[in-house]
Every structure is written in C-alpha cells, then in structure tokens.
Motif scaffolding. Structure first.
Motif, short mmCIF file in Angstrom:
data_model
loop_
_atom_site.label_atom_id
_atom_site.label_comp_id
_atom_site.label_asym_id
_atom_site.label_seq_id
_atom_site.Cartn_x
_atom_site.Cartn_y
_atom_site.Cartn_z
N ALA A 1 59.45 41.16 52.74
CA ALA A 1 59.64 42.56 53.14
C ALA A 1 60.98 42.80 53.79
O ALA A 1 61.54 43.90 53.72
N SER A 2 61.55 41.75 54.39
CA SER A 2 62.83 41.91 55.10
C SER A 2 64.04 41.57 54.25
O SER A 2 65.16 41.92 54.62
N VAL A 3 63.84 40.90 53.11
CA VAL A 3 64.99 40.47 52.31
C VAL A 3 65.01 41.05 50.89
O VAL A 3 66.02 40.94 50.19
N ALA A 4 63.91 41.67 50.46
CA ALA A 4 63.83 42.14 49.07
C ALA A 4 64.68 43.38 48.86
O ALA A 4 64.83 44.21 49.77
N GLY A 5 65.20 43.49 47.63
CA GLY A 5 66.01 44.65 47.29
C GLY A 5 65.31 45.65 46.42
O GLY A 5 65.90 46.65 46.03
N GLY A 6 64.04 45.43 46.08
CA GLY A 6 63.29 46.40 45.32
C GLY A 6 63.54 46.38 43.84
O GLY A 6 62.95 47.14 43.10
N GLU A 7 64.43 45.54 43.34
CA GLU A 7 64.71 45.47 41.91
C GLU A 7 64.65 44.02 41.43
O GLU A 7 65.48 43.56 40.68
N GLY A 8 63.67 43.28 41.94
CA GLY A 8 63.53 41.89 41.55
C GLY A 8 64.66 41.02 42.06
O GLY A 8 65.13 40.13 41.36
N ARG A 9 65.09 41.28 43.31
CA ARG A 9 66.20 40.51 43.86
C ARG A 9 66.04 40.36 45.37
O ARG A 9 65.32 41.12 46.01
N LEU A 10 66.71 39.34 45.91
CA LEU A 10 66.66 39.03 47.34
C LEU A 10 68.07 39.05 47.91
O LEU A 10 69.01 38.57 47.28
N ARG A 11 68.22 39.58 49.12
CA ARG A 11 69.52 39.64 49.78
C ARG A 11 69.89 38.26 50.33
O ARG A 11 69.15 37.68 51.13
N VAL A 12 71.04 37.76 49.94
CA VAL A 12 71.50 36.45 50.42
C VAL A 12 71.72 36.50 51.92
O VAL A 12 71.35 35.57 52.65
N ALA A 13 72.35 37.55 52.43
CA ALA A 13 72.67 37.63 53.86
C ALA A 13 71.43 37.51 54.73
O ALA A 13 71.43 36.81 55.75
N GLN A 14 70.33 38.18 54.34
CA GLN A 14 69.10 38.10 55.11
C GLN A 14 68.42 36.75 54.93
O GLN A 14 67.80 36.24 55.86
#
Length: 449
Positions: free
Chosen positions: A248-261
């Motif tokens: 919930a804290s790192v997802a981007g909503g388009e099947g991707r994860l934020r590297v920074a988080q």
C-alpha cells in the motif's frame, strides 16, 4: 483391484470423518476428484452418504494414460459412479514426458490434472480432493528436501481458490491407516496405481523407504509434521499481511512498485513484498540463488540501467524509478484489426470500444487498431505541430517493452490514416468528451494492478 468385503454389521461412517464433509460451504455443485484409489473412492462414498439427494454429488476422473491399467481404472470409476448414481466426467489427457514443474512426469501429470479441474469448475462449485495426513507429511518433507521456504513448508492448504471455484481437502486431519480401516469396514473396492510402488519417483521413495523408518522412531510423526505445516501456514499468513501493508505504501497503481519507497524496507521485507506480489499475480516466485544480488541490481544500480530478473512466464524490470512485473505475453505480436461499433477489442492489457453518441450522422468511419511499425507521428494538440511518436512516448516515460505493444488507433485507410489514440495515454478530442466532434466516442480501458 482390492476384493472389497461386505460391510461390517451395523457399519456407519463415523461422525468424525463426516463432520468436515458436512461442514463444506454452500455451493452450486459438488465435485469429487476420483482417481480410483483408496482415498478418493472413500471420499466419493462419504460424500454420497453425507449428501444423499440425487445429483448432489458429481465426480471427475482424469485419465493420464500413463499406466498399463489406466483403462481398467477408468472403467472402475465409471462402474462405481453408476452404482452410486453419481454423474461422472472423464477427461483423458496427454502428459508430455519431461515437462511440468521440475518433477518430471509427476509434475507434468499434476499440471495436466489441475488444468482439467480449472476448466471444469464454474462459479460456486467445490472440488474435493482426498489428500490425507500422510500426504501432507510427505509434501512437507519433500519440500524441505527441495529447500522450500515457509510458504512451501505450509504444505497443502485445506482450501483455496481453483479456477472459478474452490478446492477443499476435508481428509487432511486423518492418516491413511485410519482411512483404510474405515474403507475395509465399509467393504469398499479400489484400484491400486502400479506407479505408486516405483521408488524411482522421489515421492514414492519417501513414502516407502523414508517415512516408515521415521515413523518407527517417532510414532507421532504425521501429527508433528502436520503441526509444523500449520505453524508455517500461520507464518505465511503474517508475511502476506505485512506484504500488503508495504504494498500500500510503495505501489503505483499500474502494476509497478516505487524504488525509492522500497529502499526504505529491509532486504527481508523487500523480498517478502516481491514474493507476495509475484504469487498474487499467479506466477511462481523465481528460484534465485542470491537474492541479495537481485535486490541490489533492481534497486541500487545506476539510474540509466534497466536491470531485469527473469521468472517463469514473466520478468521483473526496472524503468525510471519503478519496478514492473512484465508478463512474457507483452512480447507477443499483435495483428492489426478494425474497431467496429459496439464491439470490444482486447490488445494486451487494453480494452477498446467504439460507441455512437447522440444520433451520429452516417456510419462509423473506418477505424483500425495497430501497434508501432515505426515513423508514426502524433499531434497532441489540434492547433499544434505533429511530432514523432517515438520521442513523445519517451517523454511520457512509457517503459520500453510497452511502446512496441501499446495499441495505436487510426482513423482512415491503412497506410494513410490519422493517429487518434495512443493506448490510454492520449485520445483525440474528436472521439472523447460529452459531445465528441466525430459523433463517436472511443473508450480505452487498461487493466491495472
């Protein structure tokens, strides 16, 4: 085939073994996976006993056509079901030798069997399998020897989703010896699979050579391994719950994860999140010897790098500060096709539909869907200049692998059409809004994580 004596005087199925069958959730149809062996034959009779209404119980027999007695076993299943008034579906499958999940013919047969189960089940259906405590113990020990983690050591779940239905294993709390005693008291007949005695198969080696030795030393082995499996299952549930919090804290909503988080998580949490993310998407977690190196490549390599970790049917890829789960299907060719009124066209993760708006004048213009061939130009603003689509996609930070498969929509004849839509990123004003100028509206939807 076992001879099958007459049932003992006054025999009735014990309530202990009836209870988990009677406790099944409400369902549309109840199916029993019938192999013809002791366990599934007992489960079939037990279900008919607990659900005596005609047609309440159905059965499916998957004939792998691997054993010399495959035909005899199929005939036995048909006769048993006919005697009990149970509708039976027989599915014959061809098992490719050497295919499967890494366990040779056994793995390939299992995959073929479960594919048939998935095709069979409709929403609201339950499929019962007759795995018992000994099967669970063998599974846990087998996975331990293969180096499985907590998820694998949790063994077989008592219930899980399968296709459009659910799979249930109501006999996991009982050992095989107890089931055989009940089967003999009930006078049941069953067919022995000759491959079960072939210790060239790892599972059979465990069953016939290893498990008896362990049981002689630790008589409560089955219960102990069952307890360990349940404990691992609980730990896996906790790990999945933690992964969902992190997601919930790192997802981007388009099947991707934020590297920074993700960098704010510990390596163990990073791996746990990826495991949950990958398995939730229906893929196997990749068997990687050095996950620390994989995480280092995905999260810490130079910004202009595009590292990749290959899995079975997918890959993990990084692009512009995001990690993507990319199915291999993204590399499949997409043939050009027309977009006709009222029809939905699916291209990869995109769905496109053409709708008439408020009595359009004339028929729909020729609209076709294609993918990049090279040299396309886009005019983002009606009064602005056209630009190379390739450069525009780069500016929008569209991942490299998506650019080649993103649906492009053209108005006009092939080879001389105007680009009017680029995936779900851009759509010409002629075909969007409350009153599109063309009198037709194009709707583009994309499946997101």
């Amino acid at each position: 085939m076992t001879p099958g004596a007459s049932p003992g005087a006054g025999f009735a199925w014990p309530e202990a073994v009836c209870a988990p069958v009677r406790a099944l959730p409400d369902h549309e149809r109840l199916w029993v996976a019938l192999s013809g062996g002791l366990d599934s034959t007992l489960l079939l009779h037990l279900c008919v006993y607990c659900y005596p209404r005609p047609g309440a119980v159905n059965a499916i027999h998957v004939n792998h056509q691997l054993q010399p007695n495959a035909g005899e076993t199929e005939t036995f299943c048909e006769s048993r079901c006919q005697a009990l008034g149970v509708p039976l579906q027989v599915r014959r499958v061809t098992v490719p030798v050497g295919d499967g999940d890494g366990t040779g013919v056994e793995g390939a047969a299992r995959e073929a069997r479960y594919r048939e189960f998935e095709r069979l089940l409709a929403p609201g259906d339950l499929l019962l399998m007759a795995h018992h405590g000994d099967d669970q113990a063998e599974t846990v020990l087998f996975r331990l020897l293969r180096g499985s983690g907590v998820a694998g050591l949790a063994g077989m779940p008592s219930t899980r989703t399968l296709g459009d239905g659910q799979l249930h294993r109501p006999l996991l709390a009982f050992n095989r010896q107890q089931l055989q005693i009940w089967a003999e008291q009930a006078g049941l007949q069953w067919v022995e699979d000759p491959s079960n005695s072939d210790q060239a198969h790892d599972r059979n080696f465990l069953r016939h050579s290893v498990m008896p030795l362990l049981k002689s030393r630790w008589p409560s082995l089955i219960k102990r391994l069952g307890h360990s499996a349940r404990a691992c299952g609980e730990q896996q549930e906790l790990a999945a719950a933690l992964a969902q919090i992190h997601y919930a804290s790192v997802a981007g909503g388009e099947g991707r994860l934020r590297v920074a988080q993700m960098l704010g998580l510990s390596p163990v949490e990073q791996k746990n999140l990826l495991h949950w993310w990958i398995t939730r998407a229906g893929y196997r977690f990749p068997a990687v010897a050095d996950w620390s190196q994989v995480l280092n490549d995905l999260l810490l390599s130079a910004p202009d790098c595009e590292p990749e970790c290959r899995g079975d049917g997918y890959s993990l890829r990084r692009f512009h500060g995001w990690i993507y789960l990319v199915p291999d299907s993204c590399a499949e060719e997409v043939a050009p096709q027309s977009l006709l009124p009222g029809q939905t066209v699916t291209v990869g993760r995109w769905r496109l539909t053409l709708h008439a708006v408020a009595n359009p004048v004339g028929s729909a213009p020729p609209i076709r869907i294609s993918t990049r061939q090279g040299g396309e130009r886009i005019r983002p603003r009606p009064d602005g200049p056209s630009r190379p689509l390739k450069k525009w996609l780069q500016e929008q930070r569209v991942p490299t692998w998506e650019r080649a498969r993103m649906p492009l929509v053209f108005e006009g004849p092939e080879g001389n059409g105007e680009l009017i839509a680029v995936g779900d990123l851009w759509l010409s004003g002629k075909y969007c809004g409350e009153a599109p100028a063309a009198g037709w509206r194009i709707v583009v939807e994309r499946d997101c994580d």
